[in-house]
Design an enzyme around this catalytic site. Structure first.
Site, mmCIF file in Angstrom:
data_model
loop_
_atom_site.group_PDB
_atom_site.id
_atom_site.type_symbol
_atom_site.label_atom_id
_atom_site.label_comp_id
_atom_site.label_asym_id
_atom_site.label_seq_id
_atom_site.Cartn_x
_atom_site.Cartn_y
_atom_site.Cartn_z
ATOM 1 N N THR A 1 56.286 39.212 64.569
ATOM 2 C CA THR A 1 56.536 38.079 63.671
ATOM 3 C C THR A 1 55.258 37.259 63.494
ATOM 4 O O THR A 1 54.884 36.885 62.379
ATOM 5 C CB THR A 1 57.664 37.193 64.248
ATOM 6 O OG1 THR A 1 58.867 37.973 64.284
ATOM 7 C CG2 THR A 1 57.880 35.943 63.438
ATOM 8 N N ASN B 1 64.656 48.414 59.986
ATOM 9 C CA ASN B 1 65.279 48.220 61.295
ATOM 10 C C ASN B 1 66.784 48.437 61.295
ATOM 11 O O ASN B 1 67.364 48.843 62.296
ATOM 12 C CB ASN B 1 64.952 46.820 61.842
ATOM 13 C CG ASN B 1 65.123 45.734 60.805
ATOM 14 O OD1 ASN B 1 64.550 45.804 59.711
ATOM 15 N ND2 ASN B 1 65.912 44.735 61.113
ATOM 16 N N GLN C 1 59.157 49.460 63.535
ATOM 17 C CA GLN C 1 60.219 50.406 63.920
ATOM 18 C C GLN C 1 59.765 51.862 63.865
ATOM 19 O O GLN C 1 60.402 52.721 64.468
ATOM 20 C CB GLN C 1 61.454 50.222 63.020
ATOM 21 C CG GLN C 1 62.131 48.861 63.152
ATOM 22 C CD GLN C 1 62.845 48.666 64.484
ATOM 23 O OE1 GLN C 1 62.995 49.581 65.294
ATOM 24 N NE2 GLN C 1 63.283 47.440 64.742
ATOM 25 N N SER D 1 54.923 45.888 67.360
ATOM 26 C CA SER D 1 55.612 45.040 68.337
ATOM 27 C C SER D 1 55.769 45.811 69.639
ATOM 28 O O SER D 1 56.292 46.933 69.641
ATOM 29 C CB SER D 1 56.986 44.646 67.794
ATOM 30 O OG SER D 1 57.681 43.880 68.746
ATOM 31 N N HIS E 1 57.773 45.248 72.248
ATOM 32 C CA HIS E 1 59.099 45.441 72.860
ATOM 33 C C HIS E 1 59.952 46.506 72.178
ATOM 34 O O HIS E 1 60.967 46.916 72.707
ATOM 35 C CB HIS E 1 59.848 44.105 73.003
ATOM 36 C CG HIS E 1 60.334 43.485 71.733
ATOM 37 N ND1 HIS E 1 61.639 43.533 71.331
ATOM 38 C CD2 HIS E 1 59.689 42.763 70.778
ATOM 39 C CE1 HIS E 1 61.791 42.859 70.196
ATOM 40 N NE2 HIS E 1 60.616 42.396 69.834
ATOM 41 N N THR F 1 44.429 31.404 75.475
ATOM 42 C CA THR F 1 44.158 32.333 76.570
ATOM 43 C C THR F 1 45.110 33.520 76.493
ATOM 44 O O THR F 1 46.318 33.347 76.327
ATOM 45 C CB THR F 1 44.322 31.594 77.918
ATOM 46 O OG1 THR F 1 43.380 30.520 77.926
ATOM 47 C CG2 THR F 1 44.066 32.512 79.093
ATOM 48 N N CYS G 1 68.771 41.260 65.130
ATOM 49 C CA CYS G 1 67.473 41.221 65.795
ATOM 50 C C CYS G 1 67.143 39.848 66.364
ATOM 51 O O CYS G 1 66.671 39.711 67.463
ATOM 52 C CB CYS G 1 66.418 41.605 64.758
ATOM 53 S SG CYS G 1 65.041 42.501 65.415
HETATM 54 N N1 PLP Z 1 59.668 43.976 61.739
HETATM 55 C C1 PLP Z 1 60.734 44.745 61.963
HETATM 56 C C2 PLP Z 1 61.018 45.908 61.056
HETATM 57 C C3 PLP Z 1 61.586 44.471 63.050
HETATM 58 O O1 PLP Z 1 62.654 45.230 63.267
HETATM 59 C C4 PLP Z 1 61.296 43.366 63.891
HETATM 60 C C5 PLP Z 1 62.225 43.073 64.990
HETATM 61 O O2 PLP Z 1 62.378 42.024 65.512
HETATM 62 C C6 PLP Z 1 60.148 42.595 63.614
HETATM 63 C C7 PLP Z 1 59.367 42.941 62.529
HETATM 64 C C8 PLP Z 1 59.754 41.421 64.449
HETATM 65 O O3 PLP Z 1 59.240 41.826 65.699
HETATM 66 P P1 PLP Z 1 59.039 40.798 66.899
HETATM 67 O O4 PLP Z 1 60.344 40.744 67.623
HETATM 68 O O5 PLP Z 1 57.940 41.374 67.737
HETATM 69 O O6 PLP Z 1 58.651 39.496 66.304
#
Ligand code: PLP
Length: 389
Positions: free
Chosen positions: A73, A149, A177, A197, A199, A237, A323
Site C-alpha cells: 500500500t 486478489n 498477488q 508485498s 506477507h 530507520t 483484505c
Molecule cells: N495489491 C493487491 C493486489 C493486494 O491483494 C494487496 C493486499 O492487501 C495489496 C496490494 C496491499 O498490500 P499490503 O497489505 O502489503 O499493503
C-alpha cells in the site's frame, strides 16, 4: 470441530514461513542502526543490502532499483505520483487505472484524479479502450495489476505496457498477488516499476517494496521525508527484522514456488465443486488465472452466512475483498465485471499457498457440503413455518 484448522486465505495473508521467522529473530538481535558506521551498524546494513539483492533477484531487477517500504500500500502511494521521474523520462500527466485494481491503487495515488479502464465480464481490461485513452493528450502513467486478489484473473500487462510505451507513457504494475506464484518479473510484465508485498509471499506483515526497472528513477517528492534512507525515497530507520523476513521469503519463493502442485490443488477444488455443487459458479474460470485462487459463488446463499458456517467448521476462507476491511462489503471487482447481485453477494474466495496440501481442499469440500445442507434446511424450515403462520 475435529482436526486442525484449515487456512485457505493466502491472498489475504500467507502464514509466516519458518525461514522468514528464523531470519527475523536473527535480525532482531542485531543492535545496530543500518545507517551507523560502526560494526553493529554495518551488520544491520549488510542484512538490508542482502535483502535488497534477494528481492531484486525475485523479479529480475538491479538491487539499486529496490526501495523498501512498510507495505505494498505504501509502495503504491509512493509510486503513483505526478512527480515520478523515471530515468530521463518526462513526468506523467494522467493516471490510468484498471477498474479491478486494489484499493491502494484506486485511492492511494497522488494525482488529482484517475481515469478508470473498464474490464470485460471476465475481469480483463480492454486493450482497445486503453489505446483510445492513450490517443488523448497527456503523458500517461498506467497502474495495472498482474493478478487480481479476489478472482486471480491475470491482466495482459506486457501487451498494455507495449501500447503505453509506444505512446510515451509508463507502467507501474501491482505484482502483489502474482509474484512468487507465476513467472512475474520486470521482463515478463515489461513494467517500469513493480509493487511487492512481503506477507503475501510468506514473509512478515510490515514490509513491501517498490522496484524500479531503471535504478536511476526517483519518486521526485517522497512521502516520508527526513533522513536520506532508501536513497532518499523513504526516510526512517529501516525495520531490519521485517526486511530480513521479507528477504528469506523471497529466497524461498525464488527457489521454487510449487506452481504445478498449487495448480493441482486448484483442479481438485474446482472439479470437486462442479461435481458436488453443479449450481456453483467459478468466477473468471474462462480466462488465465493464478493457480492458487478460486473465487466461487453459490447463487442465493449469502457469502457471510457460508463464511461463518465454514469458520465454525474450522475452515478459513474469505468473501469479497476482506483484505483490509474486516467486514464484507460489496466487491468493486465483481461489480466491475458486471456480476449480478445474487452471484457477487455469494462469492467466496479460497486461496492456497506454500503450506497447503490436498487434505485442506478435501476438508473444505466436506465442510461446504455440510454447511450448505444446514443453511438450506434452515431456509426451507423458515419458509414452511412462514407458510403455516
Ligand atoms: N495489491 C493487491 C493486489 C493486494 O491483494 C494487496 C493486499 O492487501 C495489496 C496490494 C496491499 O498490500 P499490503 O497489505 O502489503 O499493503
Amino acid at each position: 470441530v475435529t482436526g486442525p484448522r484449515i487456512y485457505l486465505d493466502y491472498n489475504a495473508t500467507a502464514p509466516l514461513r519458518p525461514a522468514a521467522r528464523d531470519a527475523m529473530f536473527r535480525a532482531l538481535d542485531l543492535p545496530g542502526n543500518a545507517s551507523s558506521v560502526h560494526a553493529e551498524g554495518r551488520a544491520a546494513r549488510a542484512e538490508v543490502e542482502a535483502a535488497r539483492r534477494a528481492v531484486a533477484a525475485l523479479v529480475g531487477a538491479d538491487p539499486r532499483g529496490v526501495i523498501f517500504t512498510a507495505s505494498a500500500t505504501e509502495a503504491a502511494n509512493l509510486a503513483l505520483t505526478p512527480t515520478l521521474a523515471l530515468a530521463g523520462r518526462p513526468a506523467p500527466e494522467r493516471l490510468l487505472v484498471g477498474a479491478t485494481e486494489h484499493s491502494c491503487i484506486l485511492t492511494g495515488h497522488r494525482f488529482a484524479a484517475a481515469e478508470t479502464l473498464a474490464v470485460d465480464g471476465s475481469g480483463v481490461i480492454d486493450l482497445e479502450a486503453l489505446a483510445a485513452a492513450l490517443a488523448r493528450p497527456g503523458r500517461v502513467l498506467l497502474a495495472l495489476q498482474a493478478a487480481n486478489n479476489e478472482t486471480g484473473v491475470l491482466q495482459p500487462v506486457a501487451e498494455a505496457a507495449r501500447l503505453v510505451h509506444a505512446a510515451g507513457g509508463m507502467v507501474v504494475c501491482d505484482a502483489v498477488q502474482a509474484a512468487g506464484r507465476i513467472a512475474t518479473d520486470l521482463a515478463t510484465t515489461a513494467a517500469d516499476a513493480l509493487i511487492l508485498s512481503s506477507h503475501k509471499l510468506g514473509g512478515p506483515k510490515g514490509a513491501g517494496a517498490l522496484v524500479f526497472a531503471n535504478p536511476d528513477s526517483s519518486i521526485g517528492l517522497p512521502l516520508l521525508r527526513g533522513g536520506g534512507q532508501e536513497r532518499g525515497a523513504r526516510a526512517g530507520t529501516e525495520d531490519v527484522a521485517a526486511i530480513a523476513g521479507f528477504s528469506a521469503a523471497a529466497v524461498e519463493v525464488a527457489a521454487g514456488w510449487r506452481e504445478e502442485a498449487v495448480r493441482a490443488l486448484q483442479r481438485l477444488l474446482e472439479e470437486g465443486l462442479r461435481e458436488r455443487f453443479p449450481e456453483v459458479r467459478v468466477i473468471g474460470a474462462e480466462v488465465p488465472r493464478l493457480p492458487n485462487t478460486t473465487c466461487f459463488a453459490v447463487p442465493g446463499v449469502a457469502a457471510a452466512t457460508l463464511l461463518m458456517a465454514l469458520d465454525l467448521a474450522g475452515v478459513a476462507l474469505s468473501a469479497g475483498s476482506a483484505c483490509s476491511s474486516g467486514k464484507i462489503a460489496r466487491s468493486h471487482v465483481l461489480d466491475a465485471m458486471g456480476e449480478a447481485p445474487h452471484i457477487s453477494g455469494g462469492a467466496l474466495r479460497a486461496s492456497v499457498g506454500w503450506a497447503s496440501v490436498e487434505g485442506d481442499v478435501i476438508r473444505l469440500l466436506e465442510a461446504l457440503e455440510k454447511a450448505l445442507a444446514t443453511i438450506r434446511q434452515a431456509a426451507s424450515k423458515a419458509a414452511s413455518s412462514g407458510r403455516a403462520a
